[in-house]
Structures are given as C-alpha cells and as structure tokens.
Design an enzyme around this catalytic site. Sequence first.
Site, PDB file in Angstrom:
ATOM      1  CE1 TYR A 295      -6.973   3.329  -0.099  1.00  0.00           C
ATOM      2  CE2 TYR A 295      -4.638   3.374   0.054  1.00  0.00           C
ATOM      3  CZ  TYR A 295      -5.684   2.836  -0.522  1.00  0.00           C
ATOM      4  OH  TYR A 295      -5.590   1.539  -1.254  1.00  0.00           O
TER       5      TYR A 295
ATOM      6  CG  ASP B 120      -7.851   3.265  -4.537  1.00  0.00           C
ATOM      7  OD1 ASP B 120      -8.987   3.208  -5.042  1.00  0.00           O
ATOM      8  OD2 ASP B 120      -7.113   2.670  -4.905  1.00  0.00           O
TER       9      ASP B 120
ATOM     10  CD  GLU C 249      -2.816  -0.845  -0.110  1.00  0.00           C
ATOM     11  OE1 GLU C 249      -3.017   0.512  -0.751  1.00  0.00           O
ATOM     12  OE2 GLU C 249      -3.493  -1.603  -0.637  1.00  0.00           O
TER      13      GLU C 249
END
Length: 356
Positions: free
Chosen positions: A129, A147, A46
């Site tokens: 996020y 996202d 990520e």
Amino acid sequence: MSRTKKPSIPALQAALLDWFDRHRRVMPWRAAKGRRPNPYHVWLSEIMLQQTTVVTVGPYFVKFTGLWPTVGDLAAAKLDDVLTAWAGLGYYARARNLHKCAQAVVGQYGGKFPADEASLLGLPGIGPYTAAAIISIAFDKPAVAVDGNVERVVSRFDGIEEPLPLSKPAIRAGAAKLADGNPRPGDFTQAMMELGATVCTPRKPRCGLCPWQNSCAARKAGNAEELPHKLPKKAKPAKTGKVYWIVNTKGQVMIQKRAEKGLYGGMYQLPTTAWREAAEKPDGHPAFVSGHGLAPIGPSVRHSFTHFDLSLEIWQGQAASAQLPVGGKWVSISALDRYALPTLMQKVARLMIGGG
Ligand code: SF4
C-alpha cells in the site's frame, strides 16, 4: 453484485478529479495544487497515517519535519529521539522502521527516495500500500493504493457483497479498473482517499455530494451504509498485570527502558510484571520493588492492542532503596515527557500525576 450501467471510466475519472480540485483539504504534507510533492513528506505522512487519523497525525508531522527537515536529518537522528517524538502515535514498530528506512534511503539511494515500486518495497516498513501511495502521490506514476477509505468506496460503487477480507481481490480489481489510464495518478489516488474520508464515510455517507452518485451500485440498491460487509472479528484474549509508580525521596519516578526487540522495543515504561492471560498464574511483585510500601491504586488502566486487551493494576510505592531494575533510571516527574513512553504508560502517568 448489482448490475448498474456506468459511464465510461474516463468520464468517472474526470468527475472525481474535478470534485477533488474543488474540495481537496489542505494538509501539512499535501502539496498545493499544481506543485510537486516532496517524497520525504509523502512517505512520512503515509507511515504516520497507518492506523491513525489525519487529525492526530497533523501535529506529529509538523513536529517531525521541524526537527528533521530532510530524510538525511532523520537518518542522522538518534533512535531514542525519534521514539520520543513518536510517543503517543502508537504502533511503535513503525517509528523504528521509519528510522531504519531513512538510513536505507541515505545509504542506498543517496538521500533520494527511489521512484519504482520494487525498490520501495525493499525498504523497511514499506508494504504494497505505502509503495503504491508513494509512487502515485510523490512521483505521479500509475499505481493502485488501496487503503480502508478506498476499500469502502469501491465496495459500495461496485456493490460488492462479499465480506472483507475475502473481497480484497475484487476490490483491488475494481480500484485498478477505476484508476486505469487516468491522466493525474497522484491526484487520483488522493481523490479516492479523500472521497472515502469526507463523503463516502463509514456511517451516513453523503451520497448527494458524491461525484459518482448516479453510477453507484450501493446507492441504487439503498445499502451503502451496510457496505463493506466484514467477517466477524475473533474475540481478543484479555491479559492482566501490575504496573508500578515508585517515587524516591527526591521526588523522582522509576522508569525502565524495554528491550530493543518486541512490543514497545527500545521505549521507556513504568516497571511492570509480565502480562498474563487469565488461565496463567499472575506474577507476584518483582524483587526491585519489594520493601517500598506498595499499595494498590484503583481503578486499573486498560489498553487495547491489536492482538489482546490489557488491564494493569497500578501499585504505588515510596522507594526505600535506590535499587533499579535492568534498564532502570530515576527521572523527575516533570521530565517524563522527554522519554518515549507509549500511550499506555502515559495513561498511567497522567492518572498518577493527576491523582497527586
Ligand atoms: S454514491 Fe454514496 S455510496 Fe456511492 S461512492 Fe458515492 S458516497 Fe459512496
């Protein structure tokens, strides 16, 4: 916002999860179907995927997990080695935070990523996020990770006409509603991202393959490709400067370590002047390159940063003395790739090496 009669949320969730089960792509960080993912892999991927594509990240992820198989290994690594392995991925603050975060996970949590959003948000480099992505994907707990892919899917599905970034609250609310109560939070998060990446693409969305095609507002309105609208971007300032390719009699090139703080902090560069906007007076050659028979090499190298565009004139010289700038060193040209050179500097080096 268009009015469209939609099926129940559980029916939409089931359709998306069913589609994901059939179409999920294999990725080096993704656990096989039915397997629990490794939180270290989820976090690492990520962070790498922020501002970068899946295709670019693949080899870097494999390299990092080869060099540092666990978060403890990464925490124990030298920052220089992490920056060198990261070189080329851009946004280097991420690499420094990655290293700090690994050390915090080891120091504060005994090498295990915490499984709650508040603790994750307290770790370096983890924003809302990323925390939501880790909570849902690594721990299969409900969390809404929005996202760019998810923004696009929800904008279109709900027919949100308001432009980004003003529409972020509406998109978030839409994403939360779609995810609410789903039975497989980790797969659902990945399915939303996957739908945006492979079907609900920025250009030419493939609505005929979409599990939500019969309930999508934008598809019904025929404006899918136009959404999400975006407010016009401000023009970026342009900066210029000079960069130096100075070679000594042993065929070594001069490089310089940048200060730890600021842009490219702690990375290596070919020496440069300050980068100035057009209205500012450009710098002359710094003292440590004077007397090296400098000659300009065209064309300039260009690079786009988040907040400005840069154009650097390249100057070549033969070192007349061993004088080095602060943080400077001579390295053989063939060993340059062992140093953490940002993409901009790699471009200059490629140009010079390629040009002989
Ligand atoms: S129907 Fe088309 S626009 Fe709507 S969510 Fe699916 S791919 Fe996107």
